[in-house]
Design a protein around this motif. Structure first.
Motif, PDB file in Angstrom:
ATOM      1  N   MET A   1       0.832  -1.206   0.000  1.00 51.54           N
ATOM      2  CA  MET A   1       0.000   0.000   0.000  1.00 51.54           C
ATOM      3  C   MET A   1       0.865   1.255   0.000  1.00 51.54           C
ATOM      4  O   MET A   1       0.607   2.205  -0.756  1.00 51.54           O
ATOM      5  CB  MET A   1      -0.920  -0.030   1.219  1.00 51.54           C
ATOM      6  CG  MET A   1      -1.867   1.160   1.315  1.00 51.54           C
ATOM      7  SD  MET A   1      -3.055   0.927   2.651  1.00 51.54           S
ATOM      8  CE  MET A   1      -3.683   2.606   2.825  1.00 51.54           C
ATOM      9  N   VAL A   2       1.906   1.289   0.824  1.00 53.88           N
ATOM     10  CA  VAL A   2       2.760   2.472   0.933  1.00 53.88           C
ATOM     11  C   VAL A   2       3.483   2.751  -0.372  1.00 53.88           C
ATOM     12  O   VAL A   2       3.470   3.878  -0.892  1.00 53.88           O
ATOM     13  CB  VAL A   2       3.779   2.299   2.080  1.00 53.88           C
ATOM     14  CG1 VAL A   2       4.863   3.378   2.005  1.00 53.88           C
ATOM     15  CG2 VAL A   2       3.086   2.351   3.432  1.00 53.88           C
TER      16      VAL A   2
ATOM     17  N   ILE B   1       5.778 -10.162  -5.951  1.00 57.88           N
ATOM     18  CA  ILE B   1       5.733  -8.706  -6.058  1.00 57.88           C
ATOM     19  C   ILE B   1       5.786  -8.081  -4.668  1.00 57.88           C
ATOM     20  O   ILE B   1       6.495  -7.092  -4.438  1.00 57.88           O
ATOM     21  CB  ILE B   1       4.461  -8.262  -6.801  1.00 57.88           C
ATOM     22  CG1 ILE B   1       4.476  -8.793  -8.235  1.00 57.88           C
ATOM     23  CG2 ILE B   1       4.326  -6.753  -6.791  1.00 57.88           C
ATOM     24  CD1 ILE B   1       3.194  -8.521  -9.006  1.00 57.88           C
ATOM     25  N   ALA B   2       5.061  -8.653  -3.718  1.00 57.65           N
ATOM     26  CA  ALA B   2       5.037  -8.118  -2.353  1.00 57.65           C
ATOM     27  C   ALA B   2       6.416  -8.201  -1.710  1.00 57.65           C
ATOM     28  O   ALA B   2       6.843  -7.268  -1.015  1.00 57.65           O
ATOM     29  CB  ALA B   2       4.017  -8.888  -1.516  1.00 57.65           C
ATOM     30  N   ARG B   3       7.131  -9.298  -1.934  1.00 57.22           N
ATOM     31  CA  ARG B   3       8.485  -9.426  -1.367  1.00 57.22           C
ATOM     32  C   ARG B   3       9.413  -8.354  -1.928  1.00 57.22           C
ATOM     33  O   ARG B   3      10.254  -7.804  -1.215  1.00 57.22           O
ATOM     34  CB  ARG B   3       9.048 -10.819  -1.654  1.00 57.22           C
ATOM     35  CG  ARG B   3       8.284 -11.949  -0.964  1.00 57.22           C
ATOM     36  CD  ARG B   3       8.978 -13.287  -1.131  1.00 57.22           C
ATOM     37  NE  ARG B   3       8.096 -14.374  -0.746  1.00 57.22           N
ATOM     38  CZ  ARG B   3       7.554 -15.233  -1.596  1.00 57.22           C
ATOM     39  NH1 ARG B   3       7.819 -15.144  -2.892  1.00 57.22           N
ATOM     40  NH2 ARG B   3       6.755 -16.197  -1.178  1.00 57.22           N
ATOM     41  N   PHE B   4       9.268  -8.063  -3.211  1.00 53.42           N
ATOM     42  CA  PHE B   4      10.080  -7.016  -3.826  1.00 53.42           C
ATOM     43  C   PHE B   4       9.744  -5.652  -3.231  1.00 53.42           C
ATOM     44  O   PHE B   4      10.630  -4.830  -2.974  1.00 53.42           O
ATOM     45  CB  PHE B   4       9.866  -7.003  -5.341  1.00 53.42           C
ATOM     46  CG  PHE B   4      10.628  -5.923  -6.058  1.00 53.42           C
ATOM     47  CD1 PHE B   4      11.992  -6.050  -6.265  1.00 53.42           C
ATOM     48  CD2 PHE B   4       9.981  -4.786  -6.516  1.00 53.42           C
ATOM     49  CE1 PHE B   4      12.711  -5.057  -6.915  1.00 53.42           C
ATOM     50  CE2 PHE B   4      10.682  -3.787  -7.165  1.00 53.42           C
ATOM     51  CZ  PHE B   4      12.051  -3.926  -7.371  1.00 53.42           C
ATOM     52  N   PHE B   5       8.466  -5.398  -2.994  1.00 48.16           N
ATOM     53  CA  PHE B   5       8.047  -4.131  -2.404  1.00 48.16           C
ATOM     54  C   PHE B   5       8.654  -3.960  -1.011  1.00 48.16           C
ATOM     55  O   PHE B   5       9.045  -2.855  -0.635  1.00 48.16           O
ATOM     56  CB  PHE B   5       6.521  -4.062  -2.320  1.00 48.16           C
ATOM     57  CG  PHE B   5       5.861  -3.617  -3.598  1.00 48.16           C
ATOM     58  CD1 PHE B   5       6.289  -4.075  -4.824  1.00 48.16           C
ATOM     59  CD2 PHE B   5       4.791  -2.744  -3.568  1.00 48.16           C
ATOM     60  CE1 PHE B   5       5.685  -3.670  -6.001  1.00 48.16           C
ATOM     61  CE2 PHE B   5       4.173  -2.315  -4.733  1.00 48.16           C
ATOM     62  CZ  PHE B   5       4.620  -2.786  -5.964  1.00 48.16           C
ATOM     63  N   VAL B   6       8.692  -5.039  -0.236  1.00 48.31           N
ATOM     64  CA  VAL B   6       9.297  -4.970   1.099  1.00 48.31           C
ATOM     65  C   VAL B   6      10.790  -4.705   0.988  1.00 48.31           C
ATOM     66  O   VAL B   6      11.364  -3.908   1.749  1.00 48.31           O
ATOM     67  CB  VAL B   6       9.038  -6.276   1.879  1.00 48.31           C
ATOM     68  CG1 VAL B   6       9.791  -6.259   3.211  1.00 48.31           C
ATOM     69  CG2 VAL B   6       7.550  -6.459   2.128  1.00 48.31           C
ATOM     70  N   LEU B   7      11.430  -5.338   0.014  1.00 44.65           N
ATOM     71  CA  LEU B   7      12.878  -5.186  -0.165  1.00 44.65           C
ATOM     72  C   LEU B   7      13.262  -3.742  -0.462  1.00 44.65           C
ATOM     73  O   LEU B   7      14.226  -3.210   0.093  1.00 44.65           O
ATOM     74  CB  LEU B   7      13.357  -6.105  -1.298  1.00 44.65           C
ATOM     75  CG  LEU B   7      14.845  -6.048  -1.637  1.00 44.65           C
ATOM     76  CD1 LEU B   7      15.685  -6.528  -0.454  1.00 44.65           C
ATOM     77  CD2 LEU B   7      15.152  -6.890  -2.869  1.00 44.65           C
TER      78      LEU B   7
ATOM     79  N   TRP C   1      -2.283   2.081   9.580  1.00 45.03           N
ATOM     80  CA  TRP C   1      -0.912   2.530   9.817  1.00 45.03           C
ATOM     81  C   TRP C   1      -0.219   2.897   8.507  1.00 45.03           C
ATOM     82  O   TRP C   1       0.589   3.834   8.470  1.00 45.03           O
ATOM     83  CB  TRP C   1      -0.117   1.473  10.570  1.00 45.03           C
ATOM     84  CG  TRP C   1      -0.384   1.454  12.042  1.00 45.03           C
ATOM     85  CD1 TRP C   1      -0.983   0.470  12.776  1.00 45.03           C
ATOM     86  CD2 TRP C   1      -0.067   2.505  12.971  1.00 45.03           C
ATOM     87  NE1 TRP C   1      -1.066   0.821  14.094  1.00 45.03           N
ATOM     88  CE2 TRP C   1      -0.507   2.071  14.249  1.00 45.03           C
ATOM     89  CE3 TRP C   1       0.529   3.749  12.856  1.00 45.03           C
ATOM     90  CZ2 TRP C   1      -0.354   2.848  15.391  1.00 45.03           C
ATOM     91  CZ3 TRP C   1       0.689   4.539  14.001  1.00 45.03           C
ATOM     92  CH2 TRP C   1       0.252   4.080  15.240  1.00 45.03           C
ATOM     93  N   ALA C   2      -0.536   2.188   7.442  1.00 44.45           N
ATOM     94  CA  ALA C   2       0.017   2.541   6.134  1.00 44.45           C
ATOM     95  C   ALA C   2      -0.466   3.924   5.707  1.00 44.45           C
ATOM     96  O   ALA C   2       0.311   4.739   5.187  1.00 44.45           O
ATOM     97  CB  ALA C   2      -0.364   1.491   5.094  1.00 44.45           C
ATOM     98  N   ASN C   3      -1.754   4.197   5.925  1.00 47.78           N
ATOM     99  CA  ASN C   3      -2.307   5.498   5.588  1.00 47.78           C
ATOM    100  C   ASN C   3      -1.689   6.599   6.439  1.00 47.78           C
ATOM    101  O   ASN C   3      -1.372   7.691   5.936  1.00 47.78           O
ATOM    102  CB  ASN C   3      -3.826   5.483   5.773  1.00 47.78           C
ATOM    103  CG  ASN C   3      -4.476   6.812   5.460  1.00 47.78           C
ATOM    104  OD1 ASN C   3      -4.202   7.423   4.434  1.00 47.78           O
ATOM    105  ND2 ASN C   3      -5.332   7.280   6.350  1.00 47.78           N
TER     106      ASN C   3
END
Length: 364
Positions: free
Chosen positions: A16-17, A141-147, A220-222
């Protein structure tokens, strides 16, 4: 669903962020000069409150259908024909959003880094890169976003250099001087700049923790995105005068330009290079979820993502040199967002209560 097949709270948070922190922040201080001026940071906070309201509405809808995505809920509640029509609108929204981000990306790179590179080359390289990731599973895709979340720390680090520049506190005083009407109008502009939270409409069925836990994560993301956006807006307001902000298209980039150090020069170019990544991941998630919107498609998802990428590139090449087309894209995306992101989820929630339809609710 096993834990290895679901999305963790951290992954949903950064999905989300990273989707929200894209192009909009770079131009937002300039955009707000037409309405809330020195109270632009207050408009950002107001937009954050409005987004939180719609996050609750979306969460209430998803909680009633914990195993269904946005497009599946619309088909379930509205029937096959009407639901398919709504899903096509959702698909158009995601494709147009990806094309608009690609347009802004190519403009920024063309003006700041690769002055002599043709627009179509910039767009093609970006789309090939994004397609390579978008054809992957959402968990990859989510793992890449976290990275790449470490790049957010780098953005903060670059902004700290601006503290050596002269700042004028009078630029934001007196508080509320632009008037409540203009602050509200500025909040409307902010909403369009931080779009991206709507991706949770497709993430809830994959969440490892649903119910109130999911709501806390997206809240929390918002809060994080609202805080980050208001921070950069206030920084630009303190550094630049009203007349300067009105003329500078990318103030978040420009305030780094006059800074020079013995070992580091042109911080603005380094900043732009880092900001390329959030722009890219926004395109990735948009073309990936665009394929999820077409529930009637029965082929391989990878083929649909490739088709989405080709469509985005075609839209990009049509509008890349035509300011009128770019303006049309912007207005169309604005009106589509009102429907896809704000109106339709609220109507679906209302219909689910009126028709007393729901799935099995899941508690946290």
């Amino acid at each position: 669903m096993s834990k290895t097949e679901s999305l963790t709270n951290v992954q949903i948070f950064f999905l989300m962020v990273q989707t929200q922190v894209g192009f909009g922040i770079l131009t937002l201080p300039n955009v707000l000069q037409a309405t809330s001026k020195g109270d632009g940071w207050m408009s950002v906070l107001l937009a954050g409150l409005v987004i939180q309201l719609f996050l609750v509405i979306i969460w209430l809808l998803l909680r009633r259908f914990p195993q269904l995505t946005y497009s599946e809920i619309s088909t379930f509640l509205l029937g096959k024909m009407t639901g398919t029509f709504i899903n096509i609108i959702i698909f158009v929204y995601f494709i147009l959003a990806a094309a608009f981000v690609l347009l802004q990306f190519s403009t920024i790179i063309k003006e700041h880094l690769l002055l002599d590179t043709p627009y179509w080359v910039l767009g093609l390289v970006m789309m090939l890169t994004c397609t390579y990731l978008a054809i992957s599973d959402i968990r990859i895709i989510a793992r890449f976003f976290v990275l790449i979340s470490l790049l957010i720390v780098a953005k903060f680090g670059f902004s700290f250099f601006s503290f050596s520049l002269p700042m004028d506190l009078h630029h934001i005083l007196p508080l509320g001087s632009s008037g409540m009407k203009n602050i509200i109008l500025g909040g409307k502009d902010c909403l369009l700049s931080v779009l991206g939270f709507e991706i949770i409409l497709f993430l809830y069925p994959l969440a490892s923790k649903k119910g109130t836990t999911f709501l806390k994560v997206v809240t929390w993301a918002n809060v994080f995105v609202t805080g980050l956006t208001s921070y950069f807006v206030m920084l630009c307001i303190l550094i630049f005068s009203e007349s300067a902000l009105d003329k500078i298209k990318y103030p978040v980039i420009y305030f780094l330009r006059p800074l020079h150090f013995q070992m580091i020069d042109r911080l603005d170019m380094l900043f732009v290079s880092i900001w390329i990544v959030p722009l890219a991941v926004s395109i990735v998630i948009f073309i990936h979820l665009g394929g999820k919107s077409l529930t009637f498609y029965k082929g391989k998802p990878q083929h649909l993502v490739i088709m989405n990428s080709a469509l985005v590139f075609v839209l990009f090449t049509i509008a890349k040199k035509d300011p009128a087309s770019q303006k049309l894209y912007s207005l169309t995306l604005e009106y589509l967002s009102y429907g896809v992101v704000f109106t339709i989820p609220g109507l679906l929630l209302l219909l689910s209560f009126l028709f007393k339809k729901h799935g099995k609710e899941v508690s946290s």
